[in-house]
Design an enzyme around this catalytic site. Structure first.
Site, PDB file in Angstrom:
ATOM      1  N   SER A  92      72.130  49.726  48.684  1.00 58.72           N
ATOM      2  CA  SER A  92      71.069  50.588  49.190  1.00 58.72           C
ATOM      3  C   SER A  92      69.866  49.816  49.709  1.00 58.72           C
ATOM      4  O   SER A  92      69.303  48.981  49.004  1.00 58.72           O
ATOM      5  CB  SER A  92      70.607  51.516  48.066  1.00 58.72           C
ATOM      6  OG  SER A  92      69.462  52.229  48.474  1.00 58.72           O
TER       7      SER A  92
ATOM      8  N   VAL B 203      62.503  57.304  53.016  1.00 60.22           N
ATOM      9  CA  VAL B 203      62.165  58.623  52.496  1.00 60.22           C
ATOM     10  C   VAL B 203      60.665  58.623  52.251  1.00 60.22           C
ATOM     11  O   VAL B 203      60.170  57.871  51.410  1.00 60.22           O
ATOM     12  CB  VAL B 203      62.928  58.919  51.183  1.00 60.22           C
ATOM     13  CG1 VAL B 203      62.582  60.303  50.664  1.00 60.22           C
ATOM     14  CG2 VAL B 203      64.432  58.785  51.392  1.00 60.22           C
ATOM     15  N   VAL B 204      59.943  59.446  53.001  1.00 59.63           N
ATOM     16  CA  VAL B 204      58.486  59.412  52.920  1.00 59.63           C
ATOM     17  C   VAL B 204      57.935  60.688  52.287  1.00 59.63           C
ATOM     18  O   VAL B 204      58.575  61.733  52.282  1.00 59.63           O
ATOM     19  CB  VAL B 204      57.830  59.206  54.310  1.00 59.63           C
ATOM     20  CG1 VAL B 204      58.304  57.911  54.929  1.00 59.63           C
ATOM     21  CG2 VAL B 204      58.105  60.369  55.233  1.00 59.63           C
TER      22      VAL B 204
ATOM     23  N   ALA C 114      68.339  61.020  54.823  1.00 61.25           N
ATOM     24  CA  ALA C 114      68.820  60.279  53.658  1.00 61.25           C
ATOM     25  C   ALA C 114      69.708  61.142  52.765  1.00 61.25           C
ATOM     26  O   ALA C 114      70.679  60.646  52.182  1.00 61.25           O
ATOM     27  CB  ALA C 114      67.635  59.744  52.858  1.00 61.25           C
ATOM     28  N   PHE C 115      69.391  62.420  52.661  1.00 60.85           N
ATOM     29  CA  PHE C 115      70.133  63.320  51.778  1.00 60.85           C
ATOM     30  C   PHE C 115      71.612  63.403  52.157  1.00 60.85           C
ATOM     31  O   PHE C 115      72.457  63.671  51.307  1.00 60.85           O
ATOM     32  CB  PHE C 115      69.483  64.708  51.813  1.00 60.85           C
ATOM     33  CG  PHE C 115      69.797  65.553  50.619  1.00 60.85           C
ATOM     34  CD1 PHE C 115      69.221  65.283  49.392  1.00 60.85           C
ATOM     35  CD2 PHE C 115      70.655  66.626  50.728  1.00 60.85           C
ATOM     36  CE1 PHE C 115      69.510  66.077  48.278  1.00 60.85           C
ATOM     37  CE2 PHE C 115      70.937  67.422  49.634  1.00 60.85           C
ATOM     38  CZ  PHE C 115      70.368  67.145  48.406  1.00 60.85           C
TER      39      PHE C 115
ATOM     40  N   TRP D 125      66.030  59.896  60.456  1.00 57.94           N
ATOM     41  CA  TRP D 125      64.583  60.063  60.316  1.00 57.94           C
ATOM     42  C   TRP D 125      63.938  58.691  60.304  1.00 57.94           C
ATOM     43  O   TRP D 125      64.407  57.782  59.636  1.00 57.94           O
ATOM     44  CB  TRP D 125      64.247  60.785  59.007  1.00 57.94           C
ATOM     45  CG  TRP D 125      64.483  62.259  59.078  1.00 57.94           C
ATOM     46  CD1 TRP D 125      65.631  62.903  58.736  1.00 57.94           C
ATOM     47  CD2 TRP D 125      63.577  63.255  59.522  1.00 57.94           C
ATOM     48  NE1 TRP D 125      65.492  64.247  58.938  1.00 57.94           N
ATOM     49  CE2 TRP D 125      64.234  64.498  59.422  1.00 57.94           C
ATOM     50  CE3 TRP D 125      62.252  63.218  59.989  1.00 57.94           C
ATOM     51  CZ2 TRP D 125      63.615  65.692  59.769  1.00 57.94           C
ATOM     52  CZ3 TRP D 125      61.653  64.419  60.333  1.00 57.94           C
ATOM     53  CH2 TRP D 125      62.328  65.629  60.221  1.00 57.94           C
TER      54      TRP D 125
ATOM     55  N   ARG E 265      58.412  66.383  47.723  1.00 59.14           N
ATOM     56  CA  ARG E 265      59.865  66.508  47.772  1.00 59.14           C
ATOM     57  C   ARG E 265      60.526  65.140  47.819  1.00 59.14           C
ATOM     58  O   ARG E 265      61.671  64.975  47.426  1.00 59.14           O
ATOM     59  CB  ARG E 265      60.216  67.322  49.019  1.00 59.14           C
ATOM     60  CG  ARG E 265      61.652  67.549  49.267  1.00 59.14           C
ATOM     61  CD  ARG E 265      61.806  68.425  50.512  1.00 59.14           C
ATOM     62  NE  ARG E 265      63.192  68.734  50.740  1.00 59.14           N
ATOM     63  CZ  ARG E 265      63.979  68.075  51.570  1.00 59.14           C
ATOM     64  NH1 ARG E 265      63.513  67.063  52.269  1.00 59.14           N
ATOM     65  NH2 ARG E 265      65.235  68.425  51.717  1.00 59.14           N
TER      66      ARG E 265
END
Length: 165
Positions: free
Chosen positions: A118, A86-87, A61-62, A27, A93
């Site tokens: 990270s 992560v947006v 990312a998950f 993503w 969420r």
């Protein structure tokens, strides 16, 4: 990732060849790969050639922590580096996803003894317009350099720890 760690002549160098896994979420790949490419360039600048860095892409990312765990447990890698953006997609969420990813990465690191670093970032505000895209692309370059430096610095410090008797 707000600190810059650099190896230098006064810092112990990486005495043995190292292998690093670099895992990126797909993503916002145009932004995330800025960190990947900057990390690869910094690794090379610090003496870790691209041939010793294996690249992996996951859907989002998950999915990073599970792959990080498998990579760390394989015994093949001295460190794992994760990159993602992560947006806030408007459904509140993103904070849960980011927290789960970071917690998962920490757990992998503590469970396996393999450093997991990270560059998974969660901006408070992100909009897909030219100004934000340019800002985050540049920001991810900076974070890619920083995560590579932190990775190498962690490996140097861990190499200094005496082995258990």
């Amino acid at each position: 990732m707000n600190q810059t760690v650099q190896t230098s002549a006064s810092t112990p160098s990486l005495a043995t060849p190292r292998r690093v896994a670099l895992v990126c979420a797909s993503w916002h790949q145009d932004i995330v790969h800025q960190a990947r490419d900057a990390a690869l360039a910094e690794f090379a600048r610090q003496g870790l050639p691209a041939g010793q860095v294996d690249l992996y892409d996951v859907p989002g990312a998950f999915e990073i922590p599970l792959l990080a765990k498998k990579l760390a447990a394989s015994g093949r890698y001295d460190a794992v580096v994760a990159c993602a953006l992560v947006v806030n997609g408007g459904i509140y969420r993103h904070e849960f996803v980011a927290s789960a990813v970071i917690d998962g990465l920490m757990r992998v690191q503590l469970d396996t003894g393999v450093p997991v670093l990270s560059a998974v970032l969660t901006p408070r505000d992100f909009h897909e317009h030219a100004d934000h895209l340019a800002f985050f692309q540049a920001h991810f370059v900076k974070k890619g350099v920083e995560v590579a430096q932190a990775c190498l610095g962690a490996l140097v410090q861990l190499a200094r720890v005496p082995a258990a008797a």
